[in-house]
Enzyme design. Structure first.
Site, PDB file in Angstrom:
ATOM      1  N   ASP A 129      -4.362  26.916  -3.236  1.00 42.47           N
ATOM      2  CA  ASP A 129      -3.195  26.234  -3.782  1.00 42.47           C
ATOM      3  C   ASP A 129      -2.359  27.177  -4.669  1.00 42.47           C
ATOM      4  O   ASP A 129      -1.870  26.767  -5.712  1.00 42.47           O
ATOM      5  CB  ASP A 129      -3.710  25.034  -4.621  1.00 42.47           C
ATOM      6  CG  ASP A 129      -2.611  24.053  -4.942  1.00 42.47           C
ATOM      7  OD1 ASP A 129      -1.592  24.062  -4.241  1.00 42.47           O
ATOM      8  OD2 ASP A 129      -2.764  23.292  -5.919  1.00 42.47           O
ATOM      9  N   CYS A 184      -4.198   7.227  11.373  1.00 41.47           N
ATOM     10  CA  CYS A 184      -3.519   6.303  10.461  1.00 41.47           C
ATOM     11  C   CYS A 184      -3.197   5.010  11.202  1.00 41.47           C
ATOM     12  O   CYS A 184      -3.200   3.922  10.617  1.00 41.47           O
ATOM     13  CB  CYS A 184      -2.222   6.914   9.940  1.00 41.47           C
ATOM     14  SG  CYS A 184      -2.468   8.109   8.612  1.00 41.47           S
ATOM     15  N   CYS A 187      -1.446   1.477   9.958  1.00 41.27           N
ATOM     16  CA  CYS A 187      -1.571   1.368   8.486  1.00 41.27           C
ATOM     17  C   CYS A 187      -0.382   2.038   7.811  1.00 41.27           C
ATOM     18  O   CYS A 187       0.121   3.055   8.274  1.00 41.27           O
ATOM     19  CB  CYS A 187      -2.871   2.051   8.053  1.00 41.27           C
ATOM     20  SG  CYS A 187      -3.086   2.132   6.250  1.00 41.27           S
ATOM     21  N   CYS A 194       2.949   3.328  -3.037  1.00 46.62           N
ATOM     22  CA  CYS A 194       3.486   4.405  -3.887  1.00 46.62           C
ATOM     23  C   CYS A 194       4.391   3.802  -4.964  1.00 46.62           C
ATOM     24  O   CYS A 194       5.367   3.120  -4.643  1.00 46.62           O
ATOM     25  CB  CYS A 194       4.266   5.408  -3.032  1.00 46.62           C
ATOM     26  SG  CYS A 194       5.071   6.653  -4.059  1.00 46.62           S
ATOM     27  N   CYS A 236      -1.205  11.799  -9.967  1.00 43.82           N
ATOM     28  CA  CYS A 236      -1.226  10.411  -9.491  1.00 43.82           C
ATOM     29  C   CYS A 236      -2.230  10.329  -8.352  1.00 43.82           C
ATOM     30  O   CYS A 236      -2.257  11.195  -7.485  1.00 43.82           O
ATOM     31  CB  CYS A 236       0.174  10.030  -9.014  1.00 43.82           C
ATOM     32  SG  CYS A 236       0.269   8.492  -8.068  1.00 43.82           S
ATOM     33  N   CYS A 239      -1.858   7.117  -3.766  1.00 39.20           N
ATOM     34  CA  CYS A 239      -1.867   7.162  -2.291  1.00 39.20           C
ATOM     35  C   CYS A 239      -3.212   7.629  -1.742  1.00 39.20           C
ATOM     36  O   CYS A 239      -3.505   7.436  -0.563  1.00 39.20           O
ATOM     37  CB  CYS A 239      -0.701   7.978  -1.737  1.00 39.20           C
ATOM     38  SG  CYS A 239      -0.584   9.655  -2.335  1.00 39.20           S
ATOM     39  N   CYS A 243      -5.986   4.470   0.392  1.00 39.26           N
ATOM     40  CA  CYS A 243      -6.243   4.868   1.782  1.00 39.26           C
ATOM     41  C   CYS A 243      -7.614   4.367   2.236  1.00 39.26           C
ATOM     42  O   CYS A 243      -8.632   4.691   1.614  1.00 39.26           O
ATOM     43  CB  CYS A 243      -6.157   6.378   1.926  1.00 39.26           C
ATOM     44  SG  CYS A 243      -6.455   6.909   3.628  1.00 39.26           S
TER      45      CYS A 243
HETATM   46  S1  SF4 Z   1      -3.182   4.742   3.576  1.00 43.03           S
HETATM   47 FE1  SF4 Z   1      -4.300   6.391   4.631  1.00 43.03          FE
HETATM   48  S2  SF4 Z   1      -4.658   5.614   6.718  1.00 43.03           S
HETATM   49 FE2  SF4 Z   1      -3.070   4.337   5.787  1.00 43.03          FE
HETATM   50  S3  SF4 Z   1      -1.168   5.303   6.446  1.00 43.03           S
HETATM   51 FE3  SF4 Z   1      -1.648   6.149   4.432  1.00 43.03          FE
HETATM   52  S4  SF4 Z   1      -2.764   8.017   4.878  1.00 43.03           S
HETATM   53 FE4  SF4 Z   1      -2.773   6.814   6.766  1.00 43.03          FE
HETATM   54  S1  SF4 Z   2       0.997  10.989  -5.537  1.00 42.73           S
HETATM   55 FE1  SF4 Z   2       1.306   9.632  -3.762  1.00 42.73          FE
HETATM   56  S2  SF4 Z   2       1.399   7.557  -4.597  1.00 42.73           S
HETATM   57 FE2  SF4 Z   2       1.659   8.965  -6.302  1.00 42.73          FE
HETATM   58  S3  SF4 Z   2       3.878   9.140  -6.514  1.00 42.73           S
HETATM   59 FE3  SF4 Z   2       3.231  10.848  -5.206  1.00 42.73          FE
HETATM   60  S4  SF4 Z   2       3.414  10.077  -3.132  1.00 42.73           S
HETATM   61 FE4  SF4 Z   2       3.502   8.298  -4.490  1.00 42.73          FE
END
Ligand code: SF4
Ligand code: SF4
Length: 308
Positions: A129, A184, A187, A194, A236, A239, A243
């Site tokens: 990274d 995915c 979903c 978010c 954060c 997301c 999942c």
């Molecule tokens: S929550 Fe996970 S499985 Fe669902 S769309 Fe987002 S990345 Fe894909």
């Molecule tokens: S880390 Fe994921 S859920 Fe959080 S603000 Fe960024 S895109 Fe949205």
């Protein structure tokens, strides 16, 4: 002399004894399929003030520009998942412990030393990274998973709470096949959950709206048009947390990632009481130092304003 197949087999056995959880291997090549996505993302200014993303695009797309004669890309995954008791004010769980750059670099150095003792010297560079490398693309190419709609690399058995690290080297190995498709499906929980609508379309995150960018990468004051959000003082996890592929996430086994200074239990009062001097001392070896004291204060002001 070991064949490429033997070397790949050997390295995969080695990495699991070297503090990593998964390993995939790709041929070093131009990432043709990534080029239009990257260009589009930059053209839309979704990278915000991360102007370094505009530089070294050739290197980002082709590891042979980083290591002359590169033949292979080894991608490593390391689990950082740990439960969090944070409620009022949260930081991303990846930042609870020691700085992952330092921890993982150290493990990669040891790994490369062992590889060179076995195979002889070779040209290489390793990245965590920290340089122009598209880690998620390499992980996907190496069959480690797929890039989800939240733009994270999702391993089908282990989810997405993983650091990714890459070794580019001039040794030929046996290469893994990418997964045939992504899983995915229909979903879109990450998009719906978010808090700032930063996932503007599947796999595309507008960093200017993303809390991880706003709370860590952004320098200076919060823009007046910054989206409202609360709770997240550094990074954060939303997301990742929503999942379904993370339902079975397991606690990591890395002592260096255990919470420093019980940060995972800090309350709003603890964060508000943090002096600049304490910040410097407590977060000297933590990823949180990246936001600097001023950035952390700015983040607190933003989220506490939203809580009023
Ligand atoms: S929550 Fe996970 S499985 Fe669902 S769309 Fe987002 S990345 Fe894909
Ligand atoms: S880390 Fe994921 S859920 Fe959080 S603000 Fe960024 S895109 Fe949205």
């Amino acid at each position: 002399m070991l064949s490429p197949e033997d070397k790949s087999h050997w390295i995969k056995n080695l990495v699991t004894n070297s503090g990593f959880d998964y390993c995939g291997i790709s041929a070093a090549r131009f990432l043709e399929e990534e080029a239009p996505h990257l260009e589009n993302w930059l053209c839309n200014s979704f990278h915000g003030e991360m102007s370094y993303m505009e530089r070294n695009i050739d290197k980002r797309l082709d590891p042979r520009q980083l290591v002359p004669g590169a033949k292979s890309v080894i991608t490593l995954m390391k689990n950082y998942y740990q439960a969090s008791a944070q409620t009022e004010i949260k930081s991303s769980r990846y930042a609870f412990g020691l700085d992952y750059h330092e921890v993982i670099k150290e493990k990669m150095r040891a790994l490369i030393t062992t590889m060179q003792a076995e195979w002889g010297m070779f040209e290489h560079r390793s990245f965590v990274d920290s340089a122009p490398v598209l880690e998620r693309a390499w992980a996907r190419n190496s069959g480690l998973g797929w890039v989800g709609k939240n733009s994270m690399l999702i391993h089908p058995k282990a989810g997405s709470n993983y650091f990714l690290a890459v070794i580019i080297l001039d040794i030929e190995l046996r290469y893994d096949n990418p997964l045939a498709k992504d899983y995915c499906g229909s979903c879109q929980r990450c998009i719906d959950a978010c808090p700032t609508d930063a996932i503007v379309s599947p796999k595309v995150v507008d960093a200017r709206k993303c809390i991880s960018y706003l709370s860590i990468e952004l320098k200076g004051e919060m823009p007046t048009n910054a989206p409202a959000y609360d709770s997240w003082v550094f990074g954060c996890d939303v997301c990742n947390d929503v999942c379904p592929w993370n339902r079975f996430a397991k606690q990591h086994q890395e002592p260096s990632f255990l919470p420093l200074n019980t940060i995972n239990e800090w309350t709003k009062a603890d964060w508000e009481a943090l002096s600049e001097e304490s910040f410097t001392t407590l977060f000297k070896h933590s990823p949180i130092k990246r936001s600097k004291w001023n950035g952390l204060q700015r983040n607190l002001r933003h989220i506490l304003k939203e809580k009023q």
